[in-house]
Scaffold this motif. Structure first.
Motif, PDB file in Angstrom:
ATOM      1  N   SER A 163     -13.379  90.979  10.000  1.00  0.00           N
ATOM      2  CA  SER A 163     -13.016  89.743   9.339  1.00  0.00           C
ATOM      3  C   SER A 163     -12.087  88.942  10.659  1.00  0.00           C
ATOM      4  CB  SER A 163     -12.321  89.511   7.727  1.00  0.00           C
ATOM      5  OG  SER A 163     -12.870  90.212   7.260  1.00  0.00           O
ATOM      6  N   ALA A 164     -10.682  90.417  11.236  1.00  0.00           N
ATOM      7  CA  ALA A 164     -10.352  89.789  12.511  1.00  0.00           C
ATOM      8  C   ALA A 164     -10.626  89.148  13.832  1.00  0.00           C
ATOM      9  CB  ALA A 164      -9.195  90.725  12.962  1.00  0.00           C
ATOM     10  N   GLY A 165     -12.341  89.590  13.965  1.00  0.00           N
ATOM     11  CA  GLY A 165     -12.943  88.596  14.778  1.00  0.00           C
ATOM     12  C   GLY A 165     -13.202  88.006  14.761  1.00  0.00           C
ATOM     13  N   LEU A 166     -13.661  87.301  13.755  1.00  0.00           N
ATOM     14  CA  LEU A 166     -13.952  85.648  12.720  1.00  0.00           C
ATOM     15  C   LEU A 166     -13.013  85.099  13.212  1.00  0.00           C
ATOM     16  CD1 LEU A 166     -16.483  87.494  10.363  1.00  0.00           C
ATOM     17  CD2 LEU A 166     -17.327  85.652  12.643  1.00  0.00           C
ATOM     18  N   ALA A 167     -11.656  85.114  12.942  1.00  0.00           N
ATOM     19  CA  ALA A 167     -10.659  84.254  12.500  1.00  0.00           C
ATOM     20  C   ALA A 167      -9.941  84.226  14.606  1.00  0.00           C
ATOM     21  CB  ALA A 167      -8.901  85.546  11.782  1.00  0.00           C
TER      22      ALA A 167
END
Length: 331
Positions: A163-167
């Motif tokens: 999720s952090a990578g997508l954000a």
């Protein structure tokens, strides 16, 4: 030259009047300042408009900041869905803050000028936040797709690291994508007028007052903006096709209602955001009509950031409960 550009940048909203610009020896093909027309030419309306937009801006700041604080302060909300919601709140605050403070300043001081580089930077940061929000909404659609269509694999497919990578990807592409627009527009000549018929510096109003060949800017607008917007829209659409298909297969009405309630808030925000963006940007500059475009710009620049925290607060039971708990602790 560098010192001059720095001076122009830091003079954003410094009090230069339209008359001072017009009497300047600076050639119009390289203007030191632009004059923003604003929302209304009727003198008696400036105070009501100021009050309305001040109220709206405070709601945006307080509403989105509240969402951020509630999610960050409640450990049971530390999930991918609410992590994306925190990022969305920050983006809404950031991109409305690129235009509303300047608009409020113009209403109070009656000074509608903005420095050339200040205008370019305002346009760039606004486009950057809008682009990042499009990609973040796409990530949120994928998160809902995994949660509803593959619930047993949700923890693996949507870990906090992923999720952090997508954000981070949304933020990065958001800041990179409009750089081409900013560079090309900064090199245009403005030899007919320095009056921007809008309430902030945006791509289309700037192209309308340029006497240069705008084909490169329009091409990059369709290629980069259109590609990212189209890809994000298609991914979001496909995600919701699978989501709705899965929900319709649930036998109980209560089960369908609960499943749909987990994505209804996001779907509402997506429809409003995409609808206004497509209506405004994905068309040639020859079809530009200032009054219509100001209204559409108000919808995605002001209405969407106002509605996002309201929609998520009213339709999300976990957010409601977290608000109540936080209020109890504070009291």
């Amino acid at each position: 030259m560098i010192l001059k550009q720095l001076y122009i940048f830091f003079s954003l909203g410094s009090g230069k009047s339209k008359e001072m610009y017009q009497n300047s020896s600076e050639p119009l093909s390289n203007p030191a300042y632009f004059t923003i027309e604003g929302l209304s030419d009727i003198p008696g309306l400036w105070f009501p408009i100021f009050i309305v937009f001040l109220f709206i801006y405070l709601i945006i700041i307080l509403g989105n900041a509240s969402i951020f604080c509630v999610v960050s302060c409640n450990s049971h909300l530390h999930t991918p869905m609410y992590f994306f919601l925190m990022n969305l709140s920050v983006m809404d605050i950031a991109y409305t803050s690129t235009i509303l403070p300047k608009l409020l300043n113009m209403l109070v001081t009656k000074n509608n000028t903005i420095s050339f580089w200040g205008c370019i930077y305002q346009m760039y940061f606004f486009l950057a936040m809008a682009c990042a929000e499009v990609l973040l909404l796409t990530s949120m659609a994928y998160d809902r797709y995994v949660a509803i269509c593959h619930p047993l694999h949700y923890v693996i497919l949507m870990s906090l690291k992923k999720s952090a990578g997508l954000a981070m990807t949304a933020w990065t592409i958001g800041f990179v994508d409009p750089s081409g627009h900013a560079v090309l527009i900064s090199k245009l000549s403005f030899c007919t007028s320095n009056l921007i018929n809008h309430f902030f510096c945006d791509v289309i109003p700037l192209l309308k007052i340029s006497c240069s060949d705008n084909s490169k800017v329009e091409l990059i607008n369709y290629l980069e903006g259109g590609l990212i917007l189209s890809a994000a829209f298609m991914l979001t659409l496909v995600s919701y096709i699978f989501i709705i298909s899965t929900i319709m297969k649930i036998k109980s009405a209560e089960g369908r209602r609960k499943a749909f309630s987990t994505c209804s808030s996001h779907l509402t925000c997506v429809v409003i955001f995409y609808g206004t963006i497509i209506c405004l940007y994905m068309r040639p500059t020859t079809s530009y009509t200032p009054k219509y475009d100001k209204f559409i710009a108000l919808l995605y620049a002001v209405l969407v950031p106002v509605l996002n925290p309201v929609i998520y607060s009213l339709k999300n039971q976990e957010i409601k409960s977290a608000f109540v708990k936080l209020k109890t602790k504070l009291v």
